[in-house]
Design a protein around this motif. Structure first.
Motif, PDB file in Angstrom:
ATOM      1  N   ALA A   5      60.156   3.753  44.750  1.00 44.37           N
ATOM      2  CA  ALA A   5      61.691   4.219  44.945  1.00 44.37           C
ATOM      3  C   ALA A   5      62.326   5.125  43.842  1.00 44.37           C
ATOM      4  CB  ALA A   5      62.594   2.751  44.998  1.00 44.37           C
ATOM      5  N   THR A   6      61.749   5.163  42.784  1.00 44.33           N
ATOM      6  CA  THR A   6      62.394   6.139  41.927  1.00 44.33           C
ATOM      7  C   THR A   6      61.625   7.573  42.255  1.00 44.33           C
ATOM      8  OG1 THR A   6      62.067   4.657  40.063  1.00 44.33           O
ATOM      9  CG2 THR A   6      61.780   6.899  39.639  1.00 44.33           C
ATOM     10  N   TYR A   7      60.597   7.531  42.745  1.00 45.19           N
ATOM     11  CA  TYR A   7      60.125   9.152  42.951  1.00 45.19           C
ATOM     12  C   TYR A   7      60.865   9.306  44.252  1.00 45.19           C
ATOM     13  CZ  TYR A   7      56.901   7.861  39.293  1.00 45.19           C
ATOM     14  OH  TYR A   7      56.445   7.517  37.921  1.00 45.19           O
ATOM     15  N   ARG A   8      60.812   8.497  45.232  1.00 50.33           N
ATOM     16  CA  ARG A   8      61.464   8.884  46.605  1.00 50.33           C
ATOM     17  C   ARG A   8      62.957   9.406  46.138  1.00 50.33           C
ATOM     18  NH1 ARG A   8      58.735   4.097  48.696  1.00 50.33           N
ATOM     19  NH2 ARG A   8      60.740   2.979  48.345  1.00 50.33           N
ATOM     20  N   THR A   9      63.563   8.832  45.433  1.00 51.39           N
ATOM     21  CA  THR A   9      65.118   8.996  45.172  1.00 51.39           C
ATOM     22  C   THR A   9      64.949  10.416  44.470  1.00 51.39           C
ATOM     23  OG1 THR A   9      65.680   6.618  45.089  1.00 51.39           O
ATOM     24  CG2 THR A   9      66.990   8.275  43.819  1.00 51.39           C
ATOM     25  N   ARG A  10      64.080  10.545  43.497  1.00 54.05           N
ATOM     26  CA  ARG A  10      64.242  11.996  42.646  1.00 54.05           C
ATOM     27  C   ARG A  10      63.891  13.176  43.747  1.00 54.05           C
ATOM     28  NH1 ARG A  10      60.383  10.625  37.467  1.00 54.05           N
ATOM     29  NH2 ARG A  10      61.791   9.300  36.279  1.00 54.05           N
ATOM     30  N   ARG A  11      63.019  12.823  44.691  1.00 52.31           N
ATOM     31  CA  ARG A  11      62.632  14.104  45.581  1.00 52.31           C
ATOM     32  C   ARG A  11      63.747  14.272  46.561  1.00 52.31           C
ATOM     33  NH1 ARG A  11      57.478  11.541  45.459  1.00 52.31           N
ATOM     34  NH2 ARG A  11      57.931  10.297  47.398  1.00 52.31           N
ATOM     35  N   ALA A  12      64.502  13.025  46.933  1.00 50.23           N
ATOM     36  CA  ALA A  12      65.537  13.057  47.848  1.00 50.23           C
ATOM     37  C   ALA A  12      66.818  13.884  47.339  1.00 50.23           C
ATOM     38  CB  ALA A  12      65.865  11.942  48.351  1.00 50.23           C
ATOM     39  N   HIS A  13      67.091  13.659  45.991  1.00 52.06           N
ATOM     40  CA  HIS A  13      68.196  14.275  45.508  1.00 52.06           C
ATOM     41  C   HIS A  13      67.906  15.503  45.189  1.00 52.06           C
ATOM     42  CE1 HIS A  13      71.250  14.205  42.135  1.00 52.06           C
ATOM     43  NE2 HIS A  13      70.487  15.397  41.842  1.00 52.06           N
ATOM     44  N   LEU A  14      66.688  16.209  44.854  1.00 47.22           N
ATOM     45  CA  LEU A  14      66.377  17.467  44.699  1.00 47.22           C
ATOM     46  C   LEU A  14      66.356  18.179  46.096  1.00 47.22           C
ATOM     47  CD1 LEU A  14      65.350  19.897  43.021  1.00 47.22           C
ATOM     48  CD2 LEU A  14      62.960  19.075  43.506  1.00 47.22           C
ATOM     49  N   ALA A  15      65.997  17.558  46.988  1.00 50.41           N
ATOM     50  CA  ALA A  15      65.861  18.282  48.449  1.00 50.41           C
ATOM     51  C   ALA A  15      67.444  18.533  48.871  1.00 50.41           C
ATOM     52  CB  ALA A  15      65.382  17.247  49.475  1.00 50.41           C
ATOM     53  N   ALA A  16      68.305  17.356  48.561  1.00 47.87           N
ATOM     54  CA  ALA A  16      69.679  17.556  48.685  1.00 47.87           C
ATOM     55  C   ALA A  16      70.419  18.683  48.392  1.00 47.87           C
ATOM     56  CB  ALA A  16      70.322  16.296  48.602  1.00 47.87           C
ATOM     57  N   TYR A  51      58.518  14.302  39.864  1.00 49.03           N
ATOM     58  CA  TYR A  51      58.844  14.160  41.296  1.00 49.03           C
ATOM     59  C   TYR A  51      57.778  13.698  41.994  1.00 49.03           C
ATOM     60  CZ  TYR A  51      62.906  17.109  40.444  1.00 49.03           C
ATOM     61  OH  TYR A  51      64.020  17.590  40.055  1.00 49.03           O
ATOM     62  N   TRP A  52      56.458  13.659  41.546  1.00 46.19           N
ATOM     63  CA  TRP A  52      55.384  13.263  42.414  1.00 46.19           C
ATOM     64  C   TRP A  52      54.720  11.936  41.659  1.00 46.19           C
ATOM     65  CZ3 TRP A  52      55.514  15.203  47.221  1.00 46.19           C
ATOM     66  CH2 TRP A  52      56.207  16.397  47.362  1.00 46.19           C
ATOM     67  N   ALA A  95      49.113   7.778  46.132  1.00 44.80           N
ATOM     68  CA  ALA A  95      49.991   8.464  46.643  1.00 44.80           C
ATOM     69  C   ALA A  95      51.359   7.527  47.025  1.00 44.80           C
ATOM     70  CB  ALA A  95      49.879   9.069  47.707  1.00 44.80           C
ATOM     71  N   ALA A  96      50.806   6.159  47.664  1.00 49.92           N
ATOM     72  CA  ALA A  96      51.617   5.287  48.020  1.00 49.92           C
ATOM     73  C   ALA A  96      52.523   4.616  46.765  1.00 49.92           C
ATOM     74  CB  ALA A  96      50.932   3.948  48.705  1.00 49.92           C
ATOM     75  N   GLN A  97      51.757   4.639  45.529  1.00 56.08           N
ATOM     76  CA  GLN A  97      52.751   4.107  44.555  1.00 56.08           C
ATOM     77  C   GLN A  97      53.972   5.267  44.094  1.00 56.08           C
ATOM     78  OE1 GLN A  97      49.979   3.005  41.197  1.00 56.08           O
ATOM     79  NE2 GLN A  97      48.194   2.617  42.739  1.00 56.08           N
ATOM     80  N   ALA A  98      53.809   6.197  44.534  1.00 50.77           N
ATOM     81  CA  ALA A  98      54.853   7.092  44.238  1.00 50.77           C
ATOM     82  C   ALA A  98      55.855   7.570  45.386  1.00 50.77           C
ATOM     83  CB  ALA A  98      54.190   8.790  44.083  1.00 50.77           C
ATOM     84  N   GLY A  99      55.523   6.547  46.723  1.00 52.47           N
ATOM     85  CA  GLY A  99      56.558   6.573  47.501  1.00 52.47           C
ATOM     86  C   GLY A  99      56.333   7.660  48.592  1.00 52.47           C
ATOM     87  N   LEU A 100      54.835   8.044  48.583  1.00 51.66           N
ATOM     88  CA  LEU A 100      54.410   9.030  49.462  1.00 51.66           C
ATOM     89  C   LEU A 100      53.700   8.316  50.607  1.00 51.66           C
ATOM     90  CD1 LEU A 100      53.517  11.455  46.983  1.00 51.66           C
ATOM     91  CD2 LEU A 100      55.206  12.141  48.708  1.00 51.66           C
TER      92      LEU A 100
END
Length: 464
Positions: A5-16, A51-52, A95-100
């Protein structure tokens, strides 16, 4: 790695924070020492890691801002890789461990990027500071290496800097974890240091202390009896009684966060009276600056505070004269303090410096000075909660620089060059700690490492 969830949140924040197009973040490749099969220990790009999450070579991450997707590009290990590196998790598993959930072969990356460009969609890159990364991007985009810079994205840089600058509690825990090993390393240095050893004898033991804990150095260790040379790495020079040893080093955490501590101590365990006078000037400056850290304070003003403390201390020793504020404004203090007070710290020991030091340390708030000494200040901007900064004033007697300034008459109203003659072999002193900016002030991170002169002497004498 942190949780997915940490990496998903980081990427989502950047994209936003960005509008449209593709964000392409290449990770690092292995870097050969002298031939392809003999590589330096792998070190991942900090932003890719942030991020990844994956700490393996030859990967790239793509955020499609229009489609709202995140895709990892990379290849599974070959049979040859298995022979040389042993069994490794499948790329999709990592990759799954990084929310991908989307993983594609490296060969697909070029077609994805070129299709976006043909559609007129913006491409967002961070600055490629490694030549190998620049060449990889040039090939990917079918451009010359110089043309890659046209796609370096200021909005992306500013978004990454804003996000990575403010450390979460989990990130601060990692920095403190690194500091626990760093503290053991610096204490060992004080206990080991004695006349007759070589700089490399001590440095080897210190790096061994880091390796013993299963960690890595965050940057090449500085251990020297010529601390007036700011980045002087260990040599086989013998440690001599009456000289000061300067040790600047830090370990990394399990999740690759850095630490950065400097201590200076007498080779034979006792400060001479002049050494102690100079040391106390630096310590007073450092403690005053740490006390001043709080949200809303400009780091530039803390740097000037350190400079003023140094001038006032040198005036008490008869080495400077005149009005202290005027001396600082004229840059006369920079003869003794030619670097900045500190820098940001996180996944990179000079955090995010690869994105451009001015973006990280100055932003849109101010511009870097061209004055000698002040121009080397890496961080000047207003502090915010969550920043982790180093505080590292220093005092250096650099004979060659003193001779140049004296011949040119530089700083003459403030510097008593005749009095400096007795101090030309004093070397250099730097004292550094890592500090978190909190909501209502600050907190010095990590376990305490002796820096009061009597504590340093006690530890060193106890060890002999």
């Amino acid at each position: 790695m942190f949780d997915p969830a940490t990496y998903r949140t980081r990427r989502a924040h950047l994209a936003a924070t960005l509008e449209q197009g593709l964000v392409v973040m290449p990770g690092h490749a292995l870097s050969p020492m002298n031939y392809a099969g003999n590589a330096y220990p792998f070190w991942q790009d900090g932003s890719f890691l942030y991020y990844w999450g994956l700490n393996r070579p030859d990967l790239a991450g793509v955020l499609d801002l229009d489609q709202g997707t995140a895709t990892l590009f990379g290849d599974e290990l070959t049979t040859d890789d298995l022979v040389w590196t042993g069994p490794q998790p499948a790329l999709a598993e990592e990759a799954a461990q990084a929310g991908l959930v989307s993983v594609r072969p490296s060969a697909d990356l070029a077609s994805v990027v070129r299709a976006a460009l043909q559609q007129g969609r913006p491409l967002h890159l961070t600055p490629p500071y490694r030549p190998a990364t620049r060449l990889r991007l040039a090939t990917l985009l079918d451009l010359t290496p110089a043309e890659v810079d046209a796609h370096v994205s200021r909005p992306l840089i500013e978004a990454v800097v804003a996000q990575r600058s403010r450390k979460t509690s989990a990130e601060v825990e990692q920095i403190e974890d690194a500091l626990s090993v760093t503290a053991a390393m610096h204490v060992a240095g004080m206990q080991l240091c004695r006349p007759g050893l070589r700089e490399t004898d001590v440095a080897g033991r210190l790096e061994g202390e880091v390796l013993r804990h299963g960690r890595r150095l965050a940057f090449p260790l500085i251990f020297t009896t010529h601390g007036e040379v700011l980045h002087n790495h260990p040599t086989d020079r013998a440690l001599e009684a009456g000289r000061l040893a300067l040790c600047d080093g830090g370990a990394t955490s399990p999740k690759h966060y850095a630490s950065d501590i400097t201590r200076t101590y007498p080779v034979d365990g006792r400060f001479t009276a002049p050494q102690r006078d100079l040391y106390q000037i630096v310590l007073n400056a450092q403690e005053a600056c740490i006390r001043g850290i709080a949200p809303g304070v400009r780091f530039l003003d803390l740097h000037r505070l350190a400079a003023r403390h140094l001038v006032e201390g040198l005036q008490q020793l008869g080495l400077m004269q005149g009005d202290a504020d005027e001396a600082v404004a004229a840059g006369a203090h920079a003869l003794f303090f030619p670097h900045g007070l500190g820098h940001m710290m996180g996944l990179d020991v000079h955090d995010m410096e690869g994105l451009g030091e001015d973006h990280v340390g100055y932003g849109a708030e101010m511009r870097r000075s061209d004055q000698f000494g002040l121009s080397a200040l890496r961080l000047a901007r207003t502090l915010e909660p969550g920043f982790v900064v180093t505080v590292e004033p220093g005092l250096y007697l650099i004979p060659g620089l003193i001779a140049q300034w004296r011949q040119a008459g530089r700083g003459a109203p403030f510097i008593r060059y005749e009095a400096l003659e007795a101090y030309l072999d004093a070397g250099g002193i730097r004292i550094e700690d890592d500090v978190l900016v909190t909501d209502d002030g600050h907190r010095v991170l990590g376990p305490p490492i002796p820096k009061q002169p009597e504590d340093v002497e006690y530890l060193m004498q106890e060890a002999t």
